[in-house]
Design an enzyme around this catalytic site. Structure first.
Site: not given
Ligand code: DQQ
Length: 596
Positions: A82, A84-85, A101, A109, A144-145, A208, A263
């Protein structure tokens, strides 16, 4: 040799707007763990934030299929699992860094770390060990991000959100261990962490994604953190002299009612005079500012253009720049949690964004992966000052091969012309259309205020007058499978209105997919300008740029038959008016080198 076919094979499909996308499931605001307990030690209520599939997070041993028609050839993705960001993109000593991420243990996730890759050209990549993983109290439940900032003395710093033992969101710092290593493979966390905590009324589960910091004329760094109070979305502002000790400013940089959690905010200057990018700290009379927020509730991103008032330390969107979650978007398809950085080597600002999947969680587990990064885009302010423009970075053109060109060709009503001679499953195509007569354009109905809805009601198979015309990508030979990216031109009393759509309703014979059709109005005057469309096609991705980058739409599609050399590319006109292709250029795309 172009083959001309007729559109009699188009079926009328009634697309569903109600298909729920998977990210809505995977990322709806829920922490299941501990059923949102009251944390006694802090007296803080940790609310819902991310939905976790505890049983699915670690399935390294799950059988993943070897049949991988949806893996990309030139979009960034790791070998498996997986993603993500995009996090903290930057250039340091001539090397581009992308963190993102990543779940090292599975295709859903969870177990989130900052994976790390570097590149000299933003196209070919080398993977490194994760740069940041849970190792201290203030990030033990996840990293996290966040973003990077280059500090004086040419010293990069990462600010990221850590999830602490109470599942509170806090902000941490990390610095490179060895500044003479341009790949910055090792990062250390200073003992002062966490450097920002959710005190004084900040919601500990809505705090965050720190931005790249900027230095104000008072010499202090500023940074914003995404947050909300009830449904009021906001960008909490902090300042610091030394980047270690941060004090909260008593007002947010900006907030907006009824938008929910913000976010991954991004805040940066753009030049009003030219397309060059600016360092994040630049201010002045020839500068406007952009505030982008990723709305957790809808998983859509919106941006406004406005003014950063240094005296008040506040951002004000321009009149007409809508900040209520219904304004301008970078991308009207799948594109989320994006982040820009200033590329000082080429004086440009570059946008990275996460493209998630449209298949099911089970499909991802079978594939063994989920998520890719969009092709980095150069981003600047349009000369109208009213919107941004995005264009794929020039470097991807080094992957072009087998060029095919078509000059001034008639595209008669009802015709489909195949663009042959390229690998249509991995291609770059740009076409511009000339509409010699606009007098028969259909009239706009004043109730058409939702372009996405209009695109699904008037999909590619619904005949119009001027349009639908555009591209059929990742299409099977008999057109049973096709993703149609197209325009329609309407007129109202004063002007022409251009609609751009990406219609996934016939993208796959498979049924279990999110086939939502996407759309947006495109601010181009077809009376004086040609209508252009560029699509980056990469097996399961179609990234489209209308009007030279004024509207972008990214789609995920999973054809059953139109894969590898069974995929075709066509130009079509399903309107009742003849038009012309003024120019078409297409290329096969070589595979990017991504070493694991
Ligand atoms: N993904 C992260 C967060 C963020 C979110 C967690 C946005 O920090 O807010 O994986 O996709």
């Amino acid at each position: 040799m172009p083959i001309t076919k007729f559109l009699s094979s188009f079926h009328l499909i009634s697309p569903s707007l109600l298909l729920s996308s998977k990210e809505a499931m995977a990322f709806t605001a829920f922490w299941f763990i501990g059923l949102c307990s009251l944390l006694l030690g802090y007296g803080v209520h940790v609310e819902a934030s991310h939905k976790v599939f505890l049983n699915l997070q670690s399935h390294q041993n799950a059988t993943t299929t070897t049949h991988q028609p949806y893996r990309t050839g030139y979009h960034f993705q790791p070998a498996k699992n997986w993603i993500n960001d995009p996090d903290g993109p930057m250039i340091y000593k001539g090397i581009y860094h992308l963190f993102y991420q990543y779940n090292p243990k599975g295709a859903v996730w969870g177990n989130i770390v900052w994976a790390h890759s570097t590149s000299t050209d933003l196209v070919n990549w080398v993977h490194h060990e994760p740069a940041i993983k849970p190792s201290i109290k203030s990030d033990i439940n996840g990293c996290w991000s966040g973003s990077t900032t280059i500090l004086p003395g040419y010293k990069p710093a990462i600010l990221y959100t850590g999830i602490d033992p109470q599942n509170r969101q806090v902000q941490n710092l990390a610095f490179p261990k060895n500044l003479s290593d341009p790949f910055l493979v090792e990062w250390t966390k200073p003992p002062q962490n966490p450097v920002m905590t959710p005190i004084d009324g900040i919601n500990a589960s809505s705090f965050r994604d720190p931005t790249t910091a900027w230095k104000a004329p008072d010499g202090k760094w500023r940074v914003i953190i995404g947050s909300k109070i009830d449904r009021l979305g906001k960008a909490i502002l902090y300042k610091s002299k030394d980047f270690i000790k941060w004090e909260r400013v008593d007002h947010p940089l900006h907030s907006s009612k009824n938008t929910g959690m913000w976010e991954c905010p991004d805040f940066f200057p753009v030049s009003v005079n030219s397309g060059v990018g600016l360092d994040t700290s630049v201010t002045g009379p020839s500068v406007k500012h952009v505030l982008k927020v990723s709305l957790d509730d809808t998983k859509h991103e919106y941006y406004t253009i406005g003014t950063y008032n240094l005296k008040k330390d506040k951002y004000f969107p321009n009149k007409g720049s809508i900040d209520n979650g219904s304004g301008l978007r970078y991308d009207y398809g799948k594109f989320y949690a994006s982040k820009t950085f200033f590329d000082s080597s080429k004086n440009r600002r570059i946008l990275w964004g996460w493209i998630n999947e449209s298949d099911s969680v089970n499909d991802d587990i079978k594939k063994g992966w989920s998520g890719v990064q969009a092709i980095p885009r150069n981003i600047w302010l349009d000369k109208s000052g009213k919107q941004l423009v995005q264009w794929p970075i020039d470097e991807i053109e080094k992957l072009h091969e087998k060029p095919v060109d078509l000059q001034s060709t008639e595209l008669k009503k009802g015709s489909v012309i195949e663009v042959s001679g390229i690998t249509a499953s991995q291609a770059d195509v740009e076409v511009s259309f000339d509409l010699s007569t606009l007098k028969n354009a259909e009239k706009v109905n004043p109730s058409w205020d939702n372009p996405q809805l209009l695109c699904s009601q008037k999909g590619a198979s619904v005949k119009g007058s001027l349009g639908p015309f555009g591209l059929l990508v990742l299409a099977s030979e008999g057109l049973e499978e096709q993703t149609a990216v197209f325009f329609r031109v309407f007129k109202n009393q004063k002007r022409y209105v251009v609609l751009m759509c990406s219609d996934q309703s016939r993208s796959s014979l498979r049924k279990d997919l999110d086939k939502t059709t996407y759309g947006a109005f495109l601010d181009v005057d077809p009376l004086h300008e040609q209508l252009s469309l560029r699509s980056l096609i990469d097996h399961s991705i179609v990234e489209s740029f209308g009007g030279k980058g004024k509207v972008c739409i990214t789609s995920r599609v999973y054809p059953k038959n139109a894969v590898y050399d069974k995929a075709h590319l066509y130009v079509f006109n399903n309107g009742t008016e003849d038009i012309r292709i003024s120019k078409l250029s297409a290329w096969s795309m070589k595979k990017a080198e991504i070493s694991y």
